[in-house]
Design a protein around this motif. Sequence first.
Motif, PDB file in Angstrom:
ATOM      1  N   UNK A  29       9.559   2.646 -11.818  1.00 42.56           N
ATOM      2  CA  UNK A  29       9.301   1.463 -10.974  1.00 42.56           C
ATOM      3  C   UNK A  29       8.702   0.114 -11.912  1.00 42.56           C
ATOM      4  N   UNK A  30       8.763  -0.944 -11.611  1.00 41.84           N
ATOM      5  CA  UNK A  30       8.213  -2.066 -12.425  1.00 41.84           C
ATOM      6  C   UNK A  30       7.762  -3.213 -11.489  1.00 41.84           C
ATOM      7  N   UNK A  31       7.120  -4.156 -12.085  1.00 41.03           N
ATOM      8  CA  UNK A  31       6.852  -5.162 -11.146  1.00 41.03           C
ATOM      9  C   UNK A  31       7.682  -6.400 -11.804  1.00 41.03           C
ATOM     10  N   UNK A  32       8.527  -7.208 -10.696  1.00 41.77           N
ATOM     11  CA  UNK A  32       9.453  -8.099 -11.396  1.00 41.77           C
ATOM     12  C   UNK A  32       8.989  -9.337 -10.501  1.00 41.77           C
ATOM     13  N   UNK A  71       0.821  -1.331   0.003  1.00 39.77           N
ATOM     14  CA  UNK A  71      -0.048  -0.056   0.099  1.00 39.77           C
ATOM     15  C   UNK A  71       0.806   1.233   0.138  1.00 39.77           C
ATOM     16  N   UNK A  72       1.941   1.267   0.771  1.00 42.44           N
ATOM     17  CA  UNK A  72       2.836   2.339   0.887  1.00 42.44           C
ATOM     18  C   UNK A  72       3.461   2.568  -0.625  1.00 42.44           C
ATOM     19  N   UNK A  73       3.988   1.333  -1.230  1.00 38.65           N
ATOM     20  CA  UNK A  73       4.494   1.563  -2.437  1.00 38.65           C
ATOM     21  C   UNK A  73       3.748   2.180  -3.618  1.00 38.65           C
ATOM     22  N   UNK A  74       2.360   1.733  -3.251  1.00 41.18           N
ATOM     23  CA  UNK A  74       1.412   2.103  -4.491  1.00 41.18           C
ATOM     24  C   UNK A  74       1.082   3.987  -4.203  1.00 41.18           C
ATOM     25  N   UNK A  88      22.396   2.476 -10.835  1.00 43.38           N
ATOM     26  CA  UNK A  88      21.168   1.954 -10.581  1.00 43.38           C
ATOM     27  C   UNK A  88      21.135   0.361 -10.892  1.00 43.38           C
ATOM     28  N   UNK A  89      20.843  -0.302  -9.982  1.00 44.94           N
ATOM     29  CA  UNK A  89      20.928  -1.903 -10.131  1.00 44.94           C
ATOM     30  C   UNK A  89      19.514  -2.237 -10.058  1.00 44.94           C
ATOM     31  N   UNK A  90      18.865  -2.265 -11.458  1.00 47.54           N
ATOM     32  CA  UNK A  90      17.552  -2.574 -11.766  1.00 47.54           C
ATOM     33  C   UNK A  90      17.308  -3.368 -13.099  1.00 47.54           C
ATOM     34  N   UNK A  91      16.201  -3.772 -13.181  1.00 50.50           N
ATOM     35  CA  UNK A  91      15.807  -4.915 -13.923  1.00 50.50           C
ATOM     36  C   UNK A  91      15.556  -4.111 -15.271  1.00 50.50           C
TER      37      UNK A  91
END
Length: 209
Positions: free
Chosen positions: A74-77, A60-63, A101-104
């Motif tokens: 941001x992304x969903x993984x 909820x906090x993320x959203x 940035x260590x990201x997908x």
Amino acid sequence: MKKNKGLLVVLSAPSGCGKDTILKSLLESTQTVKKSVSATTRAPREGEVNGVDYWFTPKEDFESAIGRGEFLEYATYCGEYYGTPRGPVGEWLEEGIDVVLKIEVQGGAQVKKLAPDCVTIFVLPPSLEELERRLRTRGTDSEEKIHERLQTAVKEMQCAGEYDYIVYNDTVEQAVRDILTVIAAEKLRFSRDPQVIERMLSHAETFCQ
Ligand code: 5GP
């Protein structure tokens, strides 16, 4: 001498490929590179520390944070949210600090669009077999989760061609050297400081008299 802005570096790799070890070693080997701490809704793994490895955040906090535009990307993984807080990234870059940035790959594509002068590096494992072995020896994920991560890894590797550089994680030392080489070379690009010649030669006429 003009102080140049830091370099924004996107580092992507399938999870289990060793990029955490590479990044840790990279940060230990230089004072001028910092890592952005991402937020995620996934549960901490053993040994992970809130605020160091991730900001572990309830969904909820993320959203809500998405709604307030607090993420650079941001992304969903694998069913969980991951995002880069805008936080200190801009300030660090202004100070001349290079930010990793260590990201997908979905996040990587968003950042490239937003900041086309960033440098994108994809780390490949020595082989798919080795990647599977590393995911298993981590021992934290269920069989189902490992299978899901392997499938995601293959999908991610199919995007590696969109990155500026490929680094192989045969050994951590070589991978770190290669990343530092990329950063050093990128910072010497003429297009990053097109006024450099003008500045150097600004007093050439009087100097040469
Ligand atoms: P893990 O759960 O293994 O720590 O990370 C899973 C994937 O999410 C990895 O590919 C990692 O690089 C990626 N990731 C970590 N933080 C972020 C982030 O802030 N944004 C995006 N897009 N991906 C992230």
